[in-house]
Design a protein around this motif. Structure first.
Motif, short mmCIF file in Angstrom:
data_model
loop_
_atom_site.label_atom_id
_atom_site.label_comp_id
_atom_site.label_asym_id
_atom_site.label_seq_id
_atom_site.Cartn_x
_atom_site.Cartn_y
_atom_site.Cartn_z
N LYS A 1 79.95 36.17 98.41
CA LYS A 1 80.67 37.63 98.83
C LYS A 1 80.51 38.52 97.48
CE LYS A 1 84.04 36.11 102.20
NZ LYS A 1 85.55 35.88 102.62
N SER A 2 80.97 37.79 96.36
CA SER A 2 81.04 38.54 95.19
C SER A 2 79.47 39.09 94.52
CB SER A 2 81.44 37.76 93.97
OG SER A 2 80.90 36.68 93.33
N GLN A 3 78.40 38.16 94.90
CA GLN A 3 77.19 38.53 94.42
C GLN A 3 76.55 39.48 95.51
OE1 GLN A 3 75.05 37.33 92.05
NE2 GLN A 3 77.09 36.81 91.08
N THR A 4 77.08 39.63 96.74
CA THR A 4 76.50 40.34 97.71
C THR A 4 77.25 41.73 97.23
OG1 THR A 4 76.72 39.08 99.53
CG2 THR A 4 76.92 41.27 100.06
N ALA B 1 68.36 36.81 95.91
CA ALA B 1 68.33 35.82 96.87
C ALA B 1 69.54 36.04 98.03
CB ALA B 1 68.68 34.32 96.08
N VAL B 2 70.62 36.47 97.45
CA VAL B 2 71.70 36.64 98.33
C VAL B 2 71.45 37.66 99.22
CG1 VAL B 2 74.23 37.53 98.50
CG2 VAL B 2 73.60 35.74 97.06
N ILE B 3 71.02 38.85 98.94
CA ILE B 3 70.54 40.14 99.75
C ILE B 3 69.47 39.53 100.67
CG2 ILE B 3 69.61 42.16 99.86
CD1 ILE B 3 72.38 42.46 98.85
N VAL B 4 68.31 38.86 100.42
CA VAL B 4 67.35 38.49 101.06
C VAL B 4 67.92 37.54 102.37
CG1 VAL B 4 65.32 37.16 101.49
CG2 VAL B 4 65.54 38.76 99.52
N LEU B 5 68.88 36.65 101.83
CA LEU B 5 69.02 35.81 102.94
C LEU B 5 70.19 36.24 103.94
CD1 LEU B 5 69.74 32.16 100.40
CD2 LEU B 5 68.09 32.81 102.29
#
Length: 173
Positions: free
Chosen positions: A142-145, A115-119
């Motif tokens: 930031k950390s999930q990215t 979800a983070v990458i897509v958004l």
């Protein structure tokens, strides 16, 4: 009424329920369509004998299950697992191939990382917008990215050059 008219009526009456069964067996709408089409062709070939049965739809349903099992056996036999993945999964700059490899890698990410990458990168959202949409902190975004990009680099090493530079430049956004 000829044989084909009877068969057309049968298909019209039972197509949706047979398609639902095929989908539940395969888990993929396209494979389900292929499975149903294959079985309906077989049913048509035996239609004269099947019209004597009280429930030809039960025969068709059993044929769906048997055909699905047959396909799975054949697919398993044709796949040869290896201990080591190929050195380079592809050596092309074909944009379609790059998108397919990226999509496969994305599907292997954890849901929140995906979800983070897509958004962030597909929808071009800021860290703040992404945090609001995911109901989390900017630090989490930031950390999930960071972890998601690292995982993508591991999953699709040939895409690493395309992923290089995303983190530092995008972190200040």
């Amino acid at each position: 009424m000829d044989r084909n008219d009877d068969f057309r009526e049968f298909v019209a009456a039972h197509q949706q329920s047979l398609m639902r069964t095929a989908y539940l067996l395969t888990g993929d709408p396209h494979q389900a369509e292929d499975l149903l089409q294959t079985v309906l062709l077989k049913v048509l070939g035996r239609w004269n004998r099947l019209t004597r049965l009280e429930r030809p739809e039960a025969y068709a349903r059993k044929a769906l299950v048997n055909q699905h099992i047959s396909w799975r056996r054949r697919r398993v036999r044709n796949e040869l697992p290896t201990a080591e993945p190929p050195d380079r999964p592809y050596a092309s700059e074909d944009p379609l191939l790059v998108r397919l490899v990226m999509r496969q890698a994305l599907m292997r990410l954890a849901p929140r990382q995906r979800a983070v990458i897509v958004l962030r990168f597909y929808e071009d959202r800021t860290e703040r917008e992404t945090a609001e949409l995911l109901n989390c902190s900017i630090g989490t975004v930031k950390s999930q990215t960071h972890y998601a990009l690292a995982r993508l680099r591991d999953l699709a090493p040939d895409l690493a050059p395309k992923l290089a530079g995303l983190e530092p430049e995008e972190a200040n956004r």
